[in-house]
Write an enzyme that holds these catalytic residues in place. Structure first.
Site, PDB file in Angstrom:
ATOM      1  N   LYS A 103       2.352   4.552   1.388  1.00  0.00           N
ATOM      2  CA  LYS A 103       2.464   5.054   2.763  1.00  0.00           C
ATOM      3  C   LYS A 103       2.311   6.569   2.716  1.00  0.00           C
ATOM      4  CE  LYS A 103       5.417   4.939   6.842  1.00  0.00           C
ATOM      5  NZ  LYS A 103       5.393   6.365   7.149  1.00  0.00           N
TER       6      LYS A 103
ATOM      7  N   ASP B 112       2.108  10.272   4.462  1.00  0.00           N
ATOM      8  CA  ASP B 112       2.694  10.907   5.623  1.00  0.00           C
ATOM      9  C   ASP B 112       1.716  11.928   6.171  1.00  0.00           C
ATOM     10  OD1 ASP B 112       4.613  11.130   7.449  1.00  0.00           O
ATOM     11  OD2 ASP B 112       5.907  12.451   6.284  1.00  0.00           O
TER      12      ASP B 112
ATOM     13  N   CYS C 282      11.834  49.119 -10.407  1.00  0.00           N
ATOM     14  CA  CYS C 282      11.438  50.476 -10.788  1.00  0.00           C
ATOM     15  C   CYS C 282      11.932  51.545  -9.815  1.00  0.00           C
ATOM     16  CB  CYS C 282       9.920  50.555 -10.926  1.00  0.00           C
ATOM     17  SG  CYS C 282       9.080  50.457  -9.327  1.00  0.00           S
TER      18      CYS C 282
ATOM     19  N   CYS D 145       6.130  46.797  -3.356  1.00  0.00           N
ATOM     20  CA  CYS D 145       6.335  47.919  -4.265  1.00  0.00           C
ATOM     21  C   CYS D 145       4.934  48.365  -4.650  1.00  0.00           C
ATOM     22  CB  CYS D 145       7.096  47.460  -5.514  1.00  0.00           C
ATOM     23  SG  CYS D 145       6.952  48.614  -6.886  1.00  0.00           S
TER      24      CYS D 145
ATOM     25  N   LYS E  29      10.903   2.828   2.256  1.00  0.00           N
ATOM     26  CA  LYS E  29      10.947   4.264   1.952  1.00  0.00           C
ATOM     27  C   LYS E  29      11.422   4.522   0.529  1.00  0.00           C
ATOM     28  CE  LYS E  29       9.736   6.085   5.902  1.00  0.00           C
ATOM     29  NZ  LYS E  29      10.495   7.130   6.499  1.00  0.00           N
TER      30      LYS E  29
ATOM     31  N   GLU F 213      -4.979   7.071   8.110  1.00  0.00           N
ATOM     32  CA  GLU F 213      -4.107   8.240   8.073  1.00  0.00           C
ATOM     33  C   GLU F 213      -4.892   9.452   7.603  1.00  0.00           C
ATOM     34  OE1 GLU F 213      -1.216   7.225   9.035  1.00  0.00           O
ATOM     35  OE2 GLU F 213       0.162   8.878   8.608  1.00  0.00           O
TER      36      GLU F 213
ATOM     37  N   GLU G 118       0.852  -1.199   0.000  1.00  0.00           N
ATOM     38  CA  GLU G 118       0.000   0.000   0.000  1.00  0.00           C
ATOM     39  C   GLU G 118       0.882   1.241   0.000  1.00  0.00           C
ATOM     40  OE1 GLU G 118      -2.186  -0.190   3.666  1.00  0.00           O
ATOM     41  OE2 GLU G 118      -2.728  -2.272   3.337  1.00  0.00           O
TER      42      GLU G 118
ATOM     43  N   TYR H  13      -6.645   1.846   6.674  1.00  0.00           N
ATOM     44  CA  TYR H  13      -5.824   0.710   6.259  1.00  0.00           C
ATOM     45  C   TYR H  13      -5.672  -0.393   7.297  1.00  0.00           C
ATOM     46  CZ  TYR H  13      -2.571   3.905   8.585  1.00  0.00           C
ATOM     47  OH  TYR H  13      -1.988   4.770   9.465  1.00  0.00           O
TER      48      TYR H  13
ATOM     49  N   CYS I 108      12.572  49.362  -4.926  1.00  0.00           N
ATOM     50  CA  CYS I 108      12.200  48.248  -5.806  1.00  0.00           C
ATOM     51  C   CYS I 108      13.328  47.972  -6.799  1.00  0.00           C
ATOM     52  CB  CYS I 108      10.907  48.573  -6.547  1.00  0.00           C
ATOM     53  SG  CYS I 108      10.499  47.339  -7.790  1.00  0.00           S
TER      54      CYS I 108
ATOM     55  N   CYS J 289       5.027  49.398 -12.326  1.00  0.00           N
ATOM     56  CA  CYS J 289       6.347  48.774 -12.167  1.00  0.00           C
ATOM     57  C   CYS J 289       6.512  47.665 -13.218  1.00  0.00           C
ATOM     58  CB  CYS J 289       6.466  48.190 -10.762  1.00  0.00           C
ATOM     59  SG  CYS J 289       7.899  47.130 -10.548  1.00  0.00           S
TER      60      CYS J 289
ATOM     61  N   ARG K  29      -3.011   8.753  17.493  1.00  0.00           N
ATOM     62  CA  ARG K  29      -2.247   7.604  17.930  1.00  0.00           C
ATOM     63  C   ARG K  29      -1.524   7.908  19.248  1.00  0.00           C
ATOM     64  NH1 ARG K  29       2.921   6.713  15.357  1.00  0.00           N
ATOM     65  NH2 ARG K  29       4.039   5.160  16.558  1.00  0.00           N
TER      66      ARG K  29
END
Ligand code: IVH
Length: 671
Positions: A118, A120, A415, A430, A318, A178, A116, A230, A412, A435, A139
C-alpha cells in the site's frame, strides 16, 4: 488535546469537528497537524461510538462520507463508479477478523487473497477510450474528483496509449492507481528547497498531492512523480474475474503495476507476506504504510459488496507506527560545509521500529518557530524509512512552563565569526571559509559514499585530524602517512595501513563522483551524473557558462547559477588544482558501474514506442546484455504487445516482468 466530554453526544460532536478540521488541513491545505496514526485513533473512536449508539449517527458524520472535500480549483468530474476507501487493520487479530467475516459471508473455508504493497500517495483515475488516455482525475470525495488530465499527462509512467490485448483495444477502461514519489527524489527535492529557503513538504503523500494540484503542468512535470495501477472502475469490452488477472492485464496494457504483489491461499499466507514486506519496507525505494489484502475472486467481491465508504472485500493492513514520543534535551546548531547553520534537536533516545533515534533535524530557525518546538518539550518524532528523523509537533498540553525558546546564535559556534542572514532566505550562515566546522563537513562530504568513497574515514577521525591541525583542507588527506595516523586515538597500525591503502586507491575517480565530492551548491549525486555525462571532462566543465548549463536537460537555472558562482571563485579553483596536484585523477569516461551492468534482458512481443534495435542500444548503453531466449539467469523480460511463449517461460521462472513503460523508466533511471 484536552477536552471536556460530559456525554457521549458531546464527545461525538467534538470528534466530528476535529475530524473535519483535520480533513481540511490534510486534503485542502496539505498541512496536516497530526499524524495518520493519530487521525486513525479519532476516526475509529467515532466509528465505535456511532456503532454503539446508532441513534446518534447522522448522515453528515465524516464516517458516512467516502473521502475528502474538493479544493475547487479544477473542473469537477463525477466518477462513473465511486472510488472507495479502505478499512484499516492494525494488527494480526484485526486481519484475522476481516478474513473470518469474508469466509462467513461467502461460505468458504479458505479464501485466495492478492496482497499488494500500500503506497501512500494520491489516488487517481485514468480513463482510456479506444486505448487513448482522455481524462484523469483525483479521487476527491470518492464521488466527484478534480480533472487533472494535463498534470497527469506529464507523468512519464502514465502511458498516453495502451498496448493491445490479444490484438484488441478495449473501447473503455477506467484505471485506478496511486501517484507517488520515491523517497530519494523526495529527499533531494526537500534538500534543494531547504537550500533555497523555501518551505518543506511534510511527507511524500503531501508532496504528490501538492504536485498534482498545480495549476501549471510544468511544475508537475518537474516533480518526478510515478504511478502504480491496481484497480479498475467501469470497463467495456473486457471481462476480468480476479485481481490476479487484473494486475496482469494492466501490465499487458502497458500500465505500471507494482510487481511486489502475491497471490496467497488463505489468511496465514497473506499474513506471512505482510510480515515479509514489513521487514523489507526500508529496502524499497518508496514509502509504504502497509499492504492491501484483497479477495482475489470477483464473484465473491460482488457477494461481499461495500459498506458506506469501504468495500468489505479488502482491508488495509497497516505496518507498525513509525512514530514515537520523547523529549527535546537541547537544541544545538550544526555548521554545514556551505556555512549554513542547521538547528538539531538532541533527543532523549527513543526506539522507533528497532532503531534508536537520538537527534532530529529542525532545518532552520523559521521551522522551529513555525512548529513552536522548545527545549524541554515532549514531542512526536517520526522515522520514515531512511528519511532523516523529524519532529512532527510538540505536545503543548504537557508543557510545565520551564521550556525554553530557541534562538539562533549570533556568532558561529565553531569559529566565532558573526552569523549573517540574507534577506528573503531562511538560512543563517557562517561566511568564514576557514571555519573548522565547515572544513570538517567538507572533508566528510568529500570522502562520503557518493564522493571518493574512502572506507574507514569517519567523522571522529576527521575531527581529530582537523583539531590537531594535521588536515586543514581536503587535499591534505592525500599527504597523510601511516606514521601520522597511528599516533591518533583509536588507530592501530593495521587500521592505519588499511586507511592509507583506501586513500591511495580512491585517487582514481569517475568524473561524476569527483564533481559530487567538490560540494558545489545544488550539485547532488544526480546532478553530478548529468553534468559528467554532458561535459565529459573537467576543463570543459570549468569553462561552462550559465546559458550552456541551463540547456543541459535536468539542470535548472538555480543549479546553473550555483555552479557558475562556484567555478568563478579562485579559492574553489585552487581546491581543484590542489587535488590534481595531490595525484587525484579523473577517469575521463564515466565508468559503467550502474546497477544494470551485466544484467540480461529478453524481449517478447512488439514494442510501441521504439524498435527492437533502439531498445537493444539502450540496454547496451547502460551496460546490460541481450539474450534471445529465457534462461534461469535472465534478469528482466520486457513484454510488448502480443507476447510469445517466452512470456510464460518467464513467469514460470519468476523472472522480473517489465512493461514497455517500466523498461523505459528503468533505462531512464540508469542512463
Ligand atoms: S485498492 C476499494 N490498492 O489506499 C479499493 N488502494 O486507504 C480501492 N492505496 O484510496 C483501493 N495502495 O489511495 C488499493 N495497492 C493498493 C493501494 C491502495 C494504496 C490507497 C488508495 C486508496 C487508499 C485507501
Amino acid at each position: 488535546m484536552r477536552r471536556v466530554k460530559n456525554t457521549v453526544q458531546e464527545e461525538i460532536q467534538w470528534l466530528r469537528r476535529e475530524i473535519k478540521r483535520h480533513d481540511h488541513l490534510y486534503y485542502i491545505l496539505d498541512q496536516p497537524e497530526i499524524s495518520d496514526a493519530e487521525y486513525d485513533v479519532l476516526f475509529r473512536r467515532l466509528q465505535q461510538l456511532e456503532a454503539d449508539y446508532p441513534e446518534l449517527c447522522t448522515p453528515d458524520s465524516p464516517t458516512q462520507r467516502v473521502g475528502a472535500p474538493l479544493a475547487g480549483r479544477f473542473v469537477t468530474v463525477t466518477h462513473s463508479l465511486p472510488m472507495l476507501s479502505l478499512n484499516n487493520a492494525f494488527d494480526e487479530a484485526e486481519i484475522r477478523d476481516f478474513d473470518r467475516r469474508v469466509r462467513q459471508e461467502v461460505k468458504q473455508s479458505e479464501i485466495a487473497y492478492v496482497v499488494e504493497p500500500k503506497l501512500d500517495g494520491l489516488s487517481v483515475e485514468l480513463i482510456y477510450r479506444d486505448g487513448l488516455f482522455v481524462q484523469g482525475a483525483t479521487r476527491g470525495d470518492g464521488i466527484n474528483g478534480e480533472d487533472i488530465t494535463a498534470n497527469l499527462r506529464t507523468i512519464k509512467s502514465i502511458p498516453l496509449h495502451l498496448h493491445k490485448l490479444h490484438g484488441k483495444t478495449p473501447p473503455l477502461i477506467e484505471v485506478r492507481g496511486e501517484v507517488y514519489i520515491d523517497r530519494a527524489d523526495f529527499d533531494r527535492i526537500n534538500e534543494q528547497r531547504q537550500q533555497d529557503g523555501m518551505s518543506l513538504f511534510a511527507n511524500p503523500r503531501n508532496f504528490a498531492a501538492g504536485s498534482l494540484r498545480q495549476l501549471d503542468p510544468k511544475v508537475t512535470a518537474s516533480r518526478r512523480l510515478k504511478i502504480f495501477c491496481y484497480d479498475i472502475g467501469h470497463v467495456e469490452g473486457l471481462t476480468v474475474e480476479t485481481q490476479y488477472d487484473l494486475l496482469r492485464i494492466l501490465s499487458h496494457l502497458g500500465l505500471r503495476v507494482n510487481q511486489l504483489y502475491r497471490i496467497c491461499r488463505g489468511i496465514d499466507a497473506a499474513i506471512s507476506f505482510y510480515r515479509q514486506l514489513e521487514r523489507e519496507r526500508d529496502d524499497l525505494p518508496y514509502e509504504t504504510d502497509g499492504v492491501v489484502i484483497k479477495v482475489n475472486d470477483f464473484i465473491y467481491r460482488r457477494v461481499l459488496g461495500a459498506v458506506s465508504r469501504s468495500p468489505r472485500w479488502a482491508v488495509a493492513a497497516k505496518f507498525a507506527a513509525e512514530e514515537g514520543i520523547t523529549s527535546v534535551k537541547d537544541i544545538r546548531v550544526r555548521v554545514g560545509r556551505t556555512g549554513v547553520l542547521t538547528p538539531i534537536a538532541i533527543l532523549e533516545p527513543v526506539r522507533i521500529r528497532g532503531v534508536e533515534i537520538s537527534h532530529a533535524t529542525l532545518h532552520n530557525e523559521d521551522e522551529v518557530r513555525r512548529k513552536d518546538i522548545r527545549i524541554g518539550d515532549r514531542v512526536v518524532v517520526q522515522r520514515a524509512g531512511d528519511v532523516i528523523p523529524k519532529i512532527i509537533r510538540p505536545l503543548v498540553d504537557h508543557r510545565s512552563g520551564t521550556e525554553q525558546l530557541f534562538t539562533m546564535p549570533t556568532q558561529c559556534p565553531s569559529c566565532n565569526e558573526v552569523i549573517t542572514r540574507t534577506a528573503g532566505e531562511a538560512a543563517h550562515r557562517c561566511n568564514n571559509i576557514s571555519c573548522p566546522a565547515r572544513i570538517k563537513e567538507s572533508i566528510s562530504h568529500f570522502v562520503s559514499k557518493g564522493g571518493l568513497d574512502i572506507d574507514g574515514f569517519g567523522f571522529r577521525l576527521i575531527e581529530q585530524l582537523v583539531n590537531r591541525g594535521i588536515v586543514n583542507k581536503v587535499s591534505d588527506i592525500f599527504y597523510l602517512t601511516q606514521k601520522r595516523l597511528s599516533e591518533l586515538e583509536r588507530m592501530g597500525e593495521k587500521s592505519a595501513t588499511k586507511l592509507i591503502t583506501a586513500i591511495e586507491s580512491s585517487k582514481r575517480i569517475p568524473f561524476s563522483r569527483f564533481l559530487f565530492a567538490l560540494g558545489i551548491p545544488f550539485v547532488g549525486e544526480h546532478a553530478a551524473e548529468t553534468l559528467a555525462g554532458h561535459f565529459r571532462d573537467l576543463s570543459h566543465f570549468l569553462t561552462a557558462t550559465e546559458e550552456e548549463l541551463c540547456q543541459v536537460s535536468g539542470i535548472g537555472p538555480h543549479t546553473a547559477a550555483g555552479i557558475v558562482s562556484y567555478i568563478q571563485i579562485p579559492a574553489n579553483r585552487k581546491v581543484i588544482d590542489e587535488l590534481l596536484a595531490a595525484g587525484v585523477s579523473i577517469a575521463r569516461k564515466q565508468q559503467q558501474t550502474g546497477g544494470l551492468v551485466g544484467k540480461r534482458f529478453v524481449f517478447t512481443g512488439t514494442l510501441q514506442t521504439m524498435t527492437r534495435a533502439e531498445a537493444t542500444a539502450r540496454v547496451k548503453g547502460v551496460g546490460g546484455r541481450m539474450s534471445s531466449s529465457v534462461r534461469i539467469d535472465t534478469d528482466y523480460i520486457v513484454v510488448g504487445e502480443s507476447p510469445g511463449a517466452k512470456y510464460q517461460q518467464a513467469i514460470d521462472l519468476e523472472i522480473t516482468l517489465l512493461t514497455e513503460a517500466d523498461f523505459i523508466a528503468l533505462m531512464t533511471e540508469h542512463e
